[in-house]
Design an enzyme around this catalytic site. Structure first.
Site, PDB file in Angstrom:
ATOM      1  N   PHE A   1       0.853  -1.190   0.000  1.00 45.09           N
ATOM      2  CA  PHE A   1       0.000   0.000   0.000  1.00 45.09           C
ATOM      3  C   PHE A   1       0.884   1.234   0.000  1.00 45.09           C
ATOM      4  CE2 PHE A   1      -2.355   3.477   1.955  1.00 45.09           C
ATOM      5  CZ  PHE A   1      -3.458   3.523   1.106  1.00 45.09           C
TER       6      PHE A   1
ATOM      7  N   ASP B   1       9.548   2.568   1.681  1.00 45.99           N
ATOM      8  CA  ASP B   1       8.355   3.303   2.134  1.00 45.99           C
ATOM      9  C   ASP B   1       8.134   3.006   3.610  1.00 45.99           C
ATOM     10  OD1 ASP B   1       5.878   4.273   2.804  1.00 45.99           O
ATOM     11  OD2 ASP B   1       4.816   3.463   1.075  1.00 45.99           O
TER      12      ASP B   1
ATOM     13  N   LYS C   1       2.743   9.717   8.327  1.00 47.84           N
ATOM     14  CA  LYS C   1       2.050   9.269   9.539  1.00 47.84           C
ATOM     15  C   LYS C   1       2.623   9.786  10.859  1.00 47.84           C
ATOM     16  CE  LYS C   1      -0.727   5.516   7.791  1.00 47.84           C
ATOM     17  NZ  LYS C   1      -0.389   5.037   6.455  1.00 47.84           N
TER      18      LYS C   1
HETATM   19  C1  LIG Z   1      -0.726   5.240   5.071  1.00 38.96           C
HETATM   20  C2  LIG Z   1       0.330   4.874   4.106  1.00 38.96           C
HETATM   21  C3  LIG Z   1       0.542   5.629   2.935  1.00 38.96           C
HETATM   22  C4  LIG Z   1      -0.359   6.771   2.534  1.00 38.96           C
HETATM   23  O1  LIG Z   1      -0.338   7.805   3.454  1.00 38.96           O
HETATM   24  P1  LIG Z   1      -1.458   8.966   3.396  1.00 38.96           P
HETATM   25  O2  LIG Z   1      -0.967   9.973   4.368  1.00 38.96           O
HETATM   26  O3  LIG Z   1      -2.759   8.328   3.790  1.00 38.96           O
HETATM   27  O4  LIG Z   1      -1.489   9.467   2.004  1.00 38.96           O
HETATM   28  C5  LIG Z   1       1.605   5.276   2.122  1.00 38.96           C
HETATM   29  N1  LIG Z   1       2.412   4.242   2.433  1.00 38.96           N
HETATM   30  C6  LIG Z   1       2.230   3.509   3.530  1.00 38.96           C
HETATM   31  C7  LIG Z   1       3.180   2.401   3.840  1.00 38.96           C
HETATM   32  C8  LIG Z   1       1.184   3.777   4.405  1.00 38.96           C
HETATM   33  O5  LIG Z   1       0.990   3.013   5.491  1.00 38.96           O
END
Ligand SMILES: *Cc1c(COP(=O)(O)O)cnc(C)c1O
Length: 396
Positions: A123, A210, A239
């Site tokens: 994701f 990521d 986050k």
């Molecule tokens: C939550 C998340 C995203 C997206 O972040 P947003 O602030 O919701 O756009 C991207 N990569 C990972 C691994 C995530 O957990």
């Protein structure tokens, strides 16, 4: 718009790992707004720093120097070991910047249609490029045509990546969540990450880690790549970076350093004095309060407690995680546990249909961690027990 199936609870106040709803009911927060509230709720250092900054100036513009942004960039360079930071406002934006860096890097090496290796069940966000990079049909369905330039492989399958390296001359980067969050707390093996890094080195690819969800101290080190012992080229963050103030960052070093130049990318809000104050205070407080060691210790205690209560239970497939990033995989969908936990005064989440996910604030104490286990374990036992009873009834 009706984009969330919301639970009928509104939290109006918090302190540490505790939340209170409108009726005054108290909850133990084992979710931290999905790995966001690093310092818990209403941390006095963050409250003081933010209110002080609001009273001075919230926003100027990236057209001018922003001292708080320079301070935040220094902190991030220090904890990541990388050189450059682009500030934005969310995880998907951090990943968009990473994808743009990879494509520009590819073009600079003469690749007309650069491609990025991405993982199944990944994701990376909900924008068109990041949903295309994500490995979930649920995220993509209805938004085709997808953005081109992604090649997908299973996580932890190094041979699949080697095969692509052998025949696809367009690849210029690998993008991986070292622990998949939304996909169900799926851990990359550390040898796999090191192998992936070697493939990147051999082929001059960028390694994009990521760490939007797993980074910022949650696993007991600042970043998961530090457990594996190497430096990636690009690290998207968001986050937990601002402990609740929206902020993202795309950090770059190695082969990715200097790829983006003036005019290549931008953000109106990105890196404003308020968000940057949140970043500086978050990183400083994690250091001052020893929250990396705390995350490792309390995470071990929670996983130990869960294992003791649930490990031998039929229906529990696996209890896994690292530090305060914990998943309990069941053999059946278990979304209803979220509401049952709320009723029991505990905030949790279920992801990938059948994985109970815990992402507590890094300030959670061992006693509070034990309390989370004491509230959660009986719910899981009863949930699986009801399933067994229903099966037995159906068999008769
Ligand atoms: C939550 C998340 C995203 C997206 O972040 P947003 O602030 O919701 O756009 C991207 N990569 C990972 C691994 C995530 O957990």
């Amino acid at each position: 718009m009706n984009t969330y199936a919301r639970l009928p609870v509104a939290f109006v106040r918090g302190e540490g790992v505790w939340l209170w709803d409108e009726a005054g009911k108290k909850y133990l927060d084992a979710l931290a707004g999905i790995a966001v509230n690093t310092l818990g709720h209403a941390h006095p250092k963050l409250t003081r720093a933010l209110t002080g900054q609001i009273a001075r100036v919230i926003h100027t513009s990236n057209l001018f120097r922003i001292p708080q942004q320079e301070a935040a960039a220094d902190r991030i360079a220090d904890v990541t070991g990388l050189d450059e930071v682009f500030f934005c406002n969310s995880g998907l934006e951090a990943n968009e910047a990473a994808i743009k860096i990879a494509r520009k890097y590819g073009h600079e090496r003469g690749i007309a249609e650069p491609a990025i290796v991405v993982m199944e069940k990944a994701f990376h966000g909900r924008s068109l490029a990041t949903l295309s990079a994500s490995g979930s049909r649920k995220v993509q369905a209805g938004f085709e045509p997808l953005v081109q330039g992604f090649v997908r492989v299973p996580l932890n399958d190094l041979e699949a990546v080697e095969r692509i390296a052998g025949h696809n001359r367009n690849v210029c980067a690998v993008m991986v969540e070292p622990i998949q969050g939304e996909g169900g707390i799926n851990l990359s093996r550390l040898e796999y990450l090191r192998g992936l890094k070697q493939v990147c080195e051999r082929n001059d690819w960028l390694f994009i880690s990521d760490e939007v969800q797993c980074g910022l101290g949650r696993t007991g080190k600042w970043f998961v790549y530090q457990h594996a012992g190497f430096l990636p080229d690009v690290v998207p963050l968001a986050k937990g970076l601002g402990s609740g103030v929206p902020v993202g960052a795309c950090v770059a070093g190695g082969r990715a350093k200097g790829v983006l130049k003036p005019g290549n990318h931008g953000s109106t809000f990105g890196g404003n004095p308020l968000a940057m104050t949140a970043v500086v205070t978050t990183i400083d407080t994690v250091k001052e309060e020893g929250l990396l060691a705390n995350a490792a210790r309390v995470g071990d205690a929670i996983r130990g407690g869960l294992a003791a209560a649930l490990d031998r239970l039929a229906g529990v497939t696996e209890i896994r995680g690292m530090g305060l990033m914990i998943g309990i995989e069941l053999d059946r969908p278990c979304g209803e546990l979220v509401g049952q936990a709320l009723a029991a005064g505990l905030v949790i989440n279920v992801t990938a249909d059948n994985v109970i996910r815990l992402l507590p604030p890094l300030v959670m104490s061992e006693a509070e961690g034990r309390m989370a286990v004491e509230r959660l374990a009986p719910l899981v036992q009863a949930f699986l027990g009801r399933g067994a009873a229903a099966q037995a009834a159906a068999a008769h």
